[in-house]
Motif scaffolding. Structure first.
Motif, short mmCIF file in Angstrom:
data_model
loop_
_atom_site.label_atom_id
_atom_site.label_comp_id
_atom_site.label_asym_id
_atom_site.label_seq_id
_atom_site.Cartn_x
_atom_site.Cartn_y
_atom_site.Cartn_z
N ARG A 106 0.86 -1.19 0.00
CA ARG A 106 0.00 0.00 0.00
C ARG A 106 0.90 1.23 0.00
O ARG A 106 1.81 1.33 0.80
N SER A 107 0.59 2.17 -0.88
CA SER A 107 1.40 3.38 -0.98
C SER A 107 0.50 4.59 -1.09
O SER A 107 -0.44 4.61 -1.88
N SER A 108 0.80 5.59 -0.26
CA SER A 108 0.15 6.89 -0.39
C SER A 108 1.21 7.95 -0.68
O SER A 108 1.06 9.11 -0.32
N LEU A 109 2.30 7.51 -1.32
CA LEU A 109 3.40 8.43 -1.64
C LEU A 109 2.96 9.42 -2.71
O LEU A 109 2.29 9.06 -3.67
N GLY A 110 3.39 10.65 -2.51
CA GLY A 110 3.16 11.72 -3.48
C GLY A 110 4.40 12.57 -3.53
O GLY A 110 5.41 12.27 -2.89
N ASP A 111 4.34 13.67 -4.24
CA ASP A 111 5.53 14.51 -4.40
C ASP A 111 6.05 15.09 -3.09
O ASP A 111 7.22 15.43 -2.99
N SER A 112 5.20 15.20 -2.08
CA SER A 112 5.64 15.76 -0.79
C SER A 112 5.98 14.70 0.24
O SER A 112 6.30 15.02 1.38
N GLY A 113 5.88 13.42 -0.11
CA GLY A 113 6.16 12.34 0.84
C GLY A 113 4.96 11.45 0.97
O GLY A 113 4.16 11.32 0.04
N GLY A 114 4.80 10.84 2.15
CA GLY A 114 3.67 9.96 2.39
C GLY A 114 4.10 8.69 3.08
O GLY A 114 5.12 8.66 3.78
N LYS A 115 3.32 7.64 2.86
CA LYS A 115 3.51 6.38 3.60
C LYS A 115 3.54 5.20 2.63
O LYS A 115 2.77 5.15 1.67
N ILE A 136 6.97 2.60 6.16
CA ILE A 136 7.95 3.67 5.92
C ILE A 136 7.19 4.96 5.68
O ILE A 136 6.31 5.01 4.81
N GLN A 137 7.54 5.99 6.45
CA GLN A 137 6.92 7.30 6.28
C GLN A 137 7.98 8.29 5.83
O GLN A 137 9.10 8.28 6.34
N ILE A 138 7.60 9.12 4.87
CA ILE A 138 8.51 10.11 4.30
C ILE A 138 7.92 11.49 4.55
O ILE A 138 6.75 11.73 4.27
N GLU A 139 8.75 12.38 5.09
CA GLU A 139 8.32 13.74 5.36
C GLU A 139 9.45 14.69 4.98
O GLU A 139 10.61 14.41 5.30
N GLU A 140 9.12 15.78 4.33
CA GLU A 140 10.15 16.75 3.96
C GLU A 140 10.87 17.23 5.22
O GLU A 140 10.24 17.50 6.23
N ALA A 141 12.19 17.30 5.17
CA ALA A 141 12.98 17.75 6.31
C ALA A 141 12.57 19.18 6.67
O ALA A 141 12.36 20.01 5.79
N GLY A 142 12.42 19.42 7.97
CA GLY A 142 12.08 20.75 8.45
C GLY A 142 10.61 21.10 8.33
O GLY A 142 10.22 22.22 8.58
N ALA A 143 9.79 20.12 7.97
CA ALA A 143 8.36 20.40 7.82
C ALA A 143 7.66 20.59 9.16
O ALA A 143 6.55 21.09 9.21
N GLY A 144 8.31 20.18 10.26
CA GLY A 144 7.77 20.41 11.59
C GLY A 144 6.61 19.51 11.97
O GLY A 144 5.90 19.76 12.93
N LYS A 145 6.38 18.44 11.25
CA LYS A 145 5.31 17.50 11.57
C LYS A 145 5.86 16.34 12.37
O LYS A 145 7.04 16.07 12.36
N ARG A 146 4.97 15.61 13.02
CA ARG A 146 5.37 14.43 13.79
C ARG A 146 4.95 13.19 13.05
O ARG A 146 3.92 13.16 12.39
N PHE A 147 5.74 12.14 13.18
CA PHE A 147 5.42 10.87 12.54
C PHE A 147 4.39 10.10 13.36
O PHE A 147 4.44 10.10 14.57
N GLU A 148 3.50 9.44 12.70
CA GLU A 148 2.56 8.52 13.33
C GLU A 148 3.07 7.12 13.06
O GLU A 148 2.93 6.59 11.97
N LEU A 149 3.71 6.50 14.09
CA LEU A 149 4.34 5.20 13.88
C LEU A 149 3.40 4.04 14.14
O LEU A 149 3.62 2.95 13.66
N ASN A 150 2.38 4.24 14.93
CA ASN A 150 1.48 3.14 15.26
C ASN A 150 0.43 2.99 14.17
O ASN A 150 -0.08 3.96 13.65
N ARG A 151 0.07 1.77 13.89
CA ARG A 151 -0.93 1.49 12.85
C ARG A 151 -2.27 1.30 13.46
O ARG A 151 -2.53 0.80 14.44
#
Length: 151
Positions: A106-115, A136-151
């Protein structure tokens, strides 16, 4: 488009008749799109046991993910839904061939990142070695968001 990103990796590995091991890693790397496919690339560290290597994931829609490791440790794993591939993997004592059977991708990857989430099983000489799940979660560096690691 090549971006510096934060990469969160959560892997769950379960060998037959054993409790699952969970490994979590947050690192920096690069994320880009080439020929319609997304790529995630990062340097391995001492924490992963593959220091001196670079890992690159090529995401081909929700159908196939290829992981290539170059440098000190060499590997190529192909995870394709419903398909078993024979792949090369260096465990530090030389190359071995392992079977990789792909499960859900399953992929929700887009140009800004995703999962990206995928499951696969590994076998050696056609005997099940482990069942595996990666998130695997991808987030632009410095975006200031937190990762949601739990499913």
């Amino acid at each position: 488009m090549k971006k510096d990103v934060l990469i969160s990796i959560k892997g769950k590995y379960a060998a037959e008749n054993e409790a699952a091991d969970v490994i979590e890693l947050i690192t920096t790397g690069q994320y880009y799109k080439k020929n319609g496919h997304y790529y995630i690339s990062y340097e391995e560290s001492e924490a992963t046991g593959f220091q001196g290597s670079r890992t690159t994931l090529k995401v081909e829609n929700e159908d196939r993910v290829t992981m290539e490791r170059s440098g000190e440790a060499l590997a190529q794993l192909i995870v394709q839904k419903g398909v078993r591939h024979q792949c090369r993997y260096d465990i530090g004592y030389g190359d071995m061939t392992i079977g990789v059977s792909g499960g859900q991708i399953r992929s929700s990857l887009g140009d800004s990142g995703g999962k990206l989430e995928f499951t696969y099983s590994l076998d050696i000489n056609s005997l099940l070695a482990s069942e595996n799940e990666m998130v695997i979660q991808i987030e632009e560096a410095g975006a200031g968001k937190r990762f949601e690691l739990n499913r």
